[in-house]
Motif scaffolding. Structure first.
Motif, PDB file in Angstrom:
ATOM      1  N   ASP A  89      39.239 -73.598 -47.250  1.00  0.00           N
ATOM      2  CA  ASP A  89      38.155 -74.160 -48.035  1.00  0.00           C
ATOM      3  C   ASP A  89      36.965 -74.387 -47.330  1.00  0.00           C
ATOM      4  O   ASP A  89      36.937 -74.775 -46.240  1.00  0.00           O
ATOM      5  CB  ASP A  89      38.851 -75.438 -48.639  1.00  0.00           C
ATOM      6  CG  ASP A  89      37.918 -76.075 -49.961  1.00  0.00           C
ATOM      7  OD1 ASP A  89      37.191 -76.911 -49.517  1.00  0.00           O
ATOM      8  OD2 ASP A  89      37.943 -75.585 -50.940  1.00  0.00           O
ATOM      9  N   GLU A  90      35.965 -74.382 -48.195  1.00  0.00           N
ATOM     10  CA  GLU A  90      34.672 -74.806 -47.297  1.00  0.00           C
ATOM     11  C   GLU A  90      34.663 -76.040 -47.015  1.00  0.00           C
ATOM     12  O   GLU A  90      33.677 -76.184 -45.886  1.00  0.00           O
ATOM     13  CB  GLU A  90      33.460 -74.431 -48.411  1.00  0.00           C
ATOM     14  CG  GLU A  90      33.448 -74.969 -49.653  1.00  0.00           C
ATOM     15  CD  GLU A  90      34.344 -74.036 -50.920  1.00  0.00           C
ATOM     16  OE1 GLU A  90      34.496 -74.565 -51.852  1.00  0.00           O
ATOM     17  OE2 GLU A  90      34.866 -73.107 -50.434  1.00  0.00           O
ATOM     18  N   PHE A  93      35.593 -76.134 -43.122  1.00  0.00           N
ATOM     19  CA  PHE A  93      34.877 -75.046 -42.354  1.00  0.00           C
ATOM     20  C   PHE A  93      34.604 -75.765 -40.918  1.00  0.00           C
ATOM     21  O   PHE A  93      35.108 -75.230 -39.902  1.00  0.00           O
ATOM     22  CB  PHE A  93      33.783 -74.362 -42.921  1.00  0.00           C
ATOM     23  CG  PHE A  93      33.036 -73.399 -41.977  1.00  0.00           C
ATOM     24  CD1 PHE A  93      33.719 -72.647 -41.148  1.00  0.00           C
ATOM     25  CD2 PHE A  93      31.670 -73.586 -41.964  1.00  0.00           C
ATOM     26  CE1 PHE A  93      33.024 -71.460 -40.325  1.00  0.00           C
ATOM     27  CE2 PHE A  93      31.049 -72.498 -41.006  1.00  0.00           C
ATOM     28  CZ  PHE A  93      31.792 -71.677 -40.230  1.00  0.00           C
ATOM     29  N   TYR A 126      25.489 -70.397 -41.041  1.00  0.00           N
ATOM     30  CA  TYR A 126      26.994 -70.388 -40.821  1.00  0.00           C
ATOM     31  C   TYR A 126      27.131 -70.088 -39.165  1.00  0.00           C
ATOM     32  O   TYR A 126      28.426 -69.936 -38.906  1.00  0.00           O
ATOM     33  CB  TYR A 126      27.770 -69.691 -41.566  1.00  0.00           C
ATOM     34  CG  TYR A 126      27.575 -70.044 -43.185  1.00  0.00           C
ATOM     35  CD1 TYR A 126      28.258 -71.277 -43.588  1.00  0.00           C
ATOM     36  CD2 TYR A 126      26.744 -69.253 -43.876  1.00  0.00           C
ATOM     37  CE1 TYR A 126      27.853 -71.437 -44.795  1.00  0.00           C
ATOM     38  CE2 TYR A 126      26.607 -69.676 -45.262  1.00  0.00           C
ATOM     39  CZ  TYR A 126      27.258 -70.602 -45.757  1.00  0.00           C
ATOM     40  OH  TYR A 126      26.913 -71.297 -47.231  1.00  0.00           O
ATOM     41  N   PRO A 136      30.793 -66.698 -45.922  1.00  0.00           N
ATOM     42  CA  PRO A 136      31.402 -66.959 -47.381  1.00  0.00           C
ATOM     43  C   PRO A 136      31.952 -65.617 -48.142  1.00  0.00           C
ATOM     44  O   PRO A 136      31.232 -64.716 -47.497  1.00  0.00           O
ATOM     45  CB  PRO A 136      30.146 -67.826 -47.977  1.00  0.00           C
ATOM     46  CG  PRO A 136      29.069 -67.898 -46.906  1.00  0.00           C
ATOM     47  CD  PRO A 136      29.520 -67.158 -45.791  1.00  0.00           C
ATOM     48  N   SER A 295      31.893 -70.024 -51.404  1.00  0.00           N
ATOM     49  CA  SER A 295      33.224 -70.036 -51.399  1.00  0.00           C
ATOM     50  C   SER A 295      33.805 -69.588 -50.153  1.00  0.00           C
ATOM     51  O   SER A 295      33.621 -68.218 -50.003  1.00  0.00           O
ATOM     52  CB  SER A 295      33.812 -69.402 -52.769  1.00  0.00           C
ATOM     53  OG  SER A 295      35.235 -69.056 -52.581  1.00  0.00           O
ATOM     54  N   MET A 296      34.113 -70.447 -49.225  1.00  0.00           N
ATOM     55  CA  MET A 296      34.599 -69.716 -48.133  1.00  0.00           C
ATOM     56  C   MET A 296      36.213 -69.470 -48.270  1.00  0.00           C
ATOM     57  O   MET A 296      36.589 -69.949 -49.332  1.00  0.00           O
ATOM     58  CB  MET A 296      34.387 -70.797 -46.936  1.00  0.00           C
ATOM     59  CG  MET A 296      33.368 -71.281 -46.613  1.00  0.00           C
ATOM     60  SD  MET A 296      31.972 -70.260 -45.997  1.00  0.00           S
ATOM     61  CE  MET A 296      32.073 -70.606 -44.258  1.00  0.00           C
ATOM     62  N   GLY A 297      36.443 -68.977 -47.585  1.00  0.00           N
ATOM     63  CA  GLY A 297      36.290 -67.923 -46.593  1.00  0.00           C
ATOM     64  C   GLY A 297      37.360 -67.350 -45.705  1.00  0.00           C
ATOM     65  O   GLY A 297      38.649 -68.054 -45.879  1.00  0.00           O
TER      66      GLY A 297
END
Length: 424
Positions: A89-90, A93, A126, A136, A295-297
């Motif tokens: 989940d972002e 990260f 990022y 993402p 939305s990661m990733g």
């Protein structure tokens, strides 16, 4: 006799070799999202990868996102129990990067020049300590879902949906009949996320200087008051009836607030309920419309030297335009890969509003779960249950500020100063 025995041994050896190739001489373990539409899609795509790479077998293991964080931080990689590829989940990260459980992308996989060409210059946000760890899958945003058939029943079309909240509430009231379990605009279960969007619409921000919460400012308090009014003053939502998502999915609500990730859920969980999306109403009818965020990733978490090349080959497959296109459609995203942004798909409903919401929105900040639980759990739940707004937001603000002081390195804060700098 000896020649026959030798021939048999050769055949058995070849069969063993071929069998090993068929089964995969390298097994890659990927901890994957448990979202069923994405898992089903990914399993079909993995079959294509395995056909093209018969010496590689990929095992997709569904792991809840909070469990991924717990397992990795508890030392799963050191115990050789962790995955080669992981979906995270972002919000975690930076936590994962700081904990050194994610592998930076080698130059031989993607150079920085290639990365910027694939994702555009925004991808550099990022880049941490001079390294890219992943990207993402795409951007999602808060939008208004509507049911065109219910609108038609009341003499409206999607074009009649008002741009301002005042006018929108009037329409929602006309379509509300709580005695028949019809909610004109249900919000139960979506209050926390919607509060964030309303806060931005009111000209507020979650954070100042990256280390100070702004929950007690007037825009935040006004946003909470509007949520309470939806229940108590306008009476277009019920605290005891179906949740917002259930009501809309079952065709018992003409509108619902949600992020675009819910597009995939509507397509798979409620296939018989027609829907479209548009940008949220606002106090003025103009942007900002609310929140958007990446939305990661998918990341490489462990590279056994014996299968390093195969792991990164699979990583290139799951970050390819074709794979990302299918993922994005089910996840309600504008793909991060520029090549995957097909105008014939994302220029139409239900995705068209997503692009407008991102363009006219404010990026969502990402922070550790302990902050999220205080905001979406303690603060929002208390206020929706009737606790005094001003007192509750001040108490939460103080607690969050303490966490920010000691965990600022684990946060991606897009605060007031960042937004003003972007706008020039």
């Amino acid at each position: 006799m000896k020649s026959k025995l030798l021939a048999a041994l050769v055949v058995l050896s070849l069969m063993s070799l071929w069998g090993g190739m068929a089964l995969g001489s390298t097994t890659i373990t990927a901890w994957w999202t448990v979202r069923k539409p994405i898992m089903d899609y990914s399993r079909e795509e993995v079959k294509k990868f395995e056909l093209e790479n018969p010496d590689i077998k990929v095992e997709l293991v569904g792991i809840p996102e909070d469990a991924v964080q717990q397992k990795l931080l508890a030392g799963a990689l050191a115990k050789a129990e962790g995955p080669d590829i992981v979906y995270i989940d972002e919000n975690v990260f930076k936590v994962m990067v700081n904990a050194e459980v994610l592998q930076p992308i080698p130059q031989e996989v993607y150079t920085e020049e290639q990365i910027i060409e694939m994702y555009g210059p925004k991808v550099t946000m990022y880049k941490l300590d001079g390294k890219y760890y992943g990207f993402p899958n795409g951007d999602m945003a808060a939008v208004l879902f509507y049911n065109p058939e219910m609108l038609k029943d009341y003499g409206y079309s999607p074009l009649d949906i008002p741009d301002t909240w005042d006018e929108f509430i009037v329409v929602a009231q006309k379509m509300t009949d709580l005695s028949k379990d019809i909610q004109g605009f249900p919000i139960r279960g979506r209050e926390g996320s919607m509060w964030n969007a309303l806060l931005f619409q009111n000209g507020g921000f979650l954070f100042r200087n990256g280390k100070e919460a702004m929950f007690a400012d007037k825009p935040a308090i006004d946003a909470f008051q509007f949520l309470q009014d939806i229940y108590d003053k306008y009476k277009v939502s019920s605290r005891t009836s179906l949740s917002a998502n259930e009501a809309f999915g079952q065709g018992k609500a003409p509108f619902v607030y949600n992020w675009t990730w819910w597009i995939g859920s509507m397509l798979t969980s409620y296939p018989d309920t027609p829907f479209g999306t548009r940008v949220l109403p606002t106090p003025t009818g103009n942007p900002p419309y609310g929140s958007y965020g990446p939305s990661m990733g998918l990341f490489v978490s462990s590279v056994d030297p014996a299968k390093k090349e195969d792991v990164w080959e699979f990583y290139k497959f799951i970050t390819s335009p074709d794979f990302q296109l299918g993922w994005s459609m089910l996840r309600g995203l504008i793909p991060a890969r520029i090549e995957a942004r097909k105008p014939e798909i994302f220029g139409k409903n239900p995705y068209r509003a997503l692009a407008e919401a991102v363009e006219g929105g404010i990026p969502y900040s990402f922070y550790p779960d302990e902050i999220g639980k205080l905001i979406l759990g303690t603060m929002v739940d208390k206020i929706m249950e009737g606790a005094p707004i001003a007192e509750t937001v001040r108490e939460t603000e103080e607690e969050v500020n303490k966490i920010l002081q000691r965990r600022s390195e684990d946060c991606f804060i897009f605060g007031q100063e960042w937004y003003k700098a972007q706008k020039g």
